[in-house]
Design a protein around this motif. Structure first.
Motif, PDB file in Angstrom:
ATOM      1  N   LEU A   1       0.420  -1.093  -0.183  1.00  0.00           N
ATOM      2  CA  LEU A   1      -0.328  -0.251  -0.581  1.00  0.00           C
ATOM      3  C   LEU A   1       1.098   1.412   0.019  1.00  0.00           C
ATOM      4  N   LEU A   2       1.978   1.762   0.391  1.00  0.00           N
ATOM      5  CA  LEU A   2       3.026   2.116   0.401  1.00  0.00           C
ATOM      6  C   LEU A   2       3.317   2.695  -0.634  1.00  0.00           C
ATOM      7  N   LYS A   3       3.982   1.263  -0.812  1.00  0.00           N
ATOM      8  CA  LYS A   3       4.555   1.930  -2.826  1.00  0.00           C
ATOM      9  C   LYS A   3       3.182   2.279  -3.348  1.00  0.00           C
ATOM     10  N   LEU A   4       1.640   2.058  -3.740  1.00  0.00           N
ATOM     11  CA  LEU A   4       1.436   2.091  -4.459  1.00  0.00           C
ATOM     12  C   LEU A   4       0.864   3.619  -3.859  1.00  0.00           C
TER      13      LEU A   4
ATOM     14  N   LEU B   1      -4.274   2.807 -10.758  1.00  0.00           N
ATOM     15  CA  LEU B   1      -2.984   3.304  -9.432  1.00  0.00           C
ATOM     16  C   LEU B   1      -4.473   3.059  -8.114  1.00  0.00           C
ATOM     17  N   GLU B   2      -5.145   4.109  -8.177  1.00  0.00           N
ATOM     18  CA  GLU B   2      -6.564   4.680  -7.306  1.00  0.00           C
ATOM     19  C   GLU B   2      -7.126   3.383  -6.899  1.00  0.00           C
ATOM     20  N   ALA B   3      -7.012   2.186  -8.044  1.00  0.00           N
ATOM     21  CA  ALA B   3      -8.168   1.123  -7.783  1.00  0.00           C
ATOM     22  C   ALA B   3      -7.238   0.285  -7.573  1.00  0.00           C
ATOM     23  N   ASP B   4      -6.250  -0.473  -7.806  1.00  0.00           N
ATOM     24  CA  ASP B   4      -4.834  -0.912  -6.759  1.00  0.00           C
ATOM     25  C   ASP B   4      -4.975  -0.676  -5.175  1.00  0.00           C
ATOM     26  N   ILE B   5      -5.066   0.761  -4.596  1.00  0.00           N
ATOM     27  CA  ILE B   5      -4.744   1.344  -4.253  1.00  0.00           C
ATOM     28  C   ILE B   5      -6.426   0.202  -3.474  1.00  0.00           C
ATOM     29  N   GLN B   6      -6.953   1.243  -3.354  1.00  0.00           N
ATOM     30  CA  GLN B   6      -8.470   1.011  -3.075  1.00  0.00           C
ATOM     31  C   GLN B   6      -8.535  -0.643  -2.790  1.00  0.00           C
ATOM     32  N   LEU B   7      -8.539  -1.825  -4.078  1.00  0.00           N
ATOM     33  CA  LEU B   7      -8.304  -2.776  -3.617  1.00  0.00           C
ATOM     34  C   LEU B   7      -7.294  -3.264  -2.896  1.00  0.00           C
TER      35      LEU B   7
END
Length: 367
Positions: free
Chosen positions: A119-122, A160-166
């Motif tokens: 999460l920190l990376k994203l 990136l926002e979608a990956d963070i939400q997932l």
């Protein structure tokens, strides 16, 4: 030889004469015995000489309640065995067994350090991408770049926002939270154990309010509906409790020919615990100003039911048609009138027209 013959003839003659003399007395004795038996039979049958003693029951207008008696169980309003939505090592248990928890309280936690690192990376990548998107948008406003170049950066930001939400959703799966207010039971796992989605962590139960589940015969299906009041008693509890029906199963059980009903009891003080056996009583209807008689006074026969009433010192047989039945009384639809005196004892000795003497007289007081 001649002397012996004479002696025998003399004895026979004496016996014959004695029989002739005693015959009237023997007849009189047998006659007296028959008369005694006849008098005893007359007394047993309540003849004119000896009336039968029986209890009388004066019939007056009464109210009868049609009741259903059933057995049921107390069940929680809500109950669930809690498990994690993902697998991993349990790193924290934050509840005490048998204690109350609130909706949303954190109960247990699985190791989520790898997910937190991702999460920190994203989030770092998102920050850089947001800056690029800002610069590209300014250039686009001055027509310094094409729309296609800007769309590529905007799409990368959205990805990136979608990956963070997932990833945040996956981190949420490592937390076990209470889905509603209730009381937790005994925990089934220890800190440090590896838990899967099939591992039960603890049971959460909501006991305020409580549900009472019971069954009624199918013939009453149309008479019990949501809002219908019931009462129930529990072993060891001195008082009766009241509840209201909130749901009726739309299908009749094929095996028992009954319908399952559920009622709701507030249980505000949580004095009752789920799982207890309950004796349920439901009042279906009330019939006013009707004739009700004790069950023991009714004599069933092949042709129907009959009773005996007291009229002018004698028993009179009456055919009746019955209606509603309760535990101790039966409604009479035809055959009896208000004011009749029903005979309720000595039923086996009663016959049409025999003499009867009342030893007790009571008035119907059933409500």
């Amino acid at each position: 030889m001649k002397k012996s013959i004479r002696l025998i003839l003399t004895v026979i003659t004496i016996l014959v004469l004695a029989g002739i003399i005693a015959l009237p007395k023997i007849k009189k004795a047998f006659k007296s015995g028959d008369e005694g038996k006849l008098r005893a039979s007359t007394m047993m049958r309540g003849g004119a000489g000896q009336p039968t003693f029986a209890s009388g029951y004066v019939i007056v207008p009464t109210n009868m309640n049609e009741l259903i008696y059933s057995t049921g169980s107390l069940i929680p309003d809500e109950e669930v065995d809690l498990s994690f939505e993902t697998s991993g090592k349990v790193v924290g248990i934050y509840f005490s067994e048998g204690r109350r928890v609130k909706n949303g309280d954190l109960l247990a936690k699985i190791n989520d350090k790898p997910l937190q690192a991702q999460l920190l990376k994203l989030q770092a990548q998102k920050k850089l991408t947001e800056e690029r998107e800002f610069r590209q948008r300014q250039l686009l406003d001055r027509d310094a770049i094409s729309r296609e170049s800007y769309d590529q950066v905007a799409t990368e930001l959205q990805s990136l926002e979608a990956d963070i939400q997932l990833l945040e959703a996956r981190i949420d799966e490592t937390e076990l939270r209470a889905p509603f207010d209730g009381i937790v039971g005994l925990r089934m796992i220890s800190e440090g154990a590896y838990a899967t989605t099939q591992t039960k962590i603890v049971r959460l139960v909501k006991i305020s309010p409580l549900k009472i589940e019971f069954s009624i015969p199918e013939r009453y299906a149309g008479e019990v509906s949501p809002g219908f009041p019931i009462s129930f008693v529990l072993d060891g509890e001195p008082k009766a409790f009241t509840a209201n029906v909130y749901a009726v199963d739309p299908k009749v059980d094929i095996d028992t020919r009954t319908i399952t009903v559920r009622a709701m009891y507030p249980n505000n003080n949580e004095e009752l615990k789920p799982g207890r056996f309950a004796s349920v009583r439901a009042r279906l209807s009330q019939i006013e100003n009707t004739i009700s008689i004790p069950t023991q006074a009714v004599i069933p026969e092949m042709e129907g039911e009959k009773v005996f009433v007291y009229r002018k010192g004698r028993a009179e047989e009456i055919r009746i048609k019955i209606g509603l039945r309760t535990e101790s009384h039966i409604q009479v639809r035809e055959g009896l009138q208000f004011g009749d005196t029903l005979l309720t004892t000595a039923i086996l000795q009663l016959r049409q027209g025999i003499s009867v003497q009342l030893d007790t007289l009571v008035t119907n007081q059933i409500q």
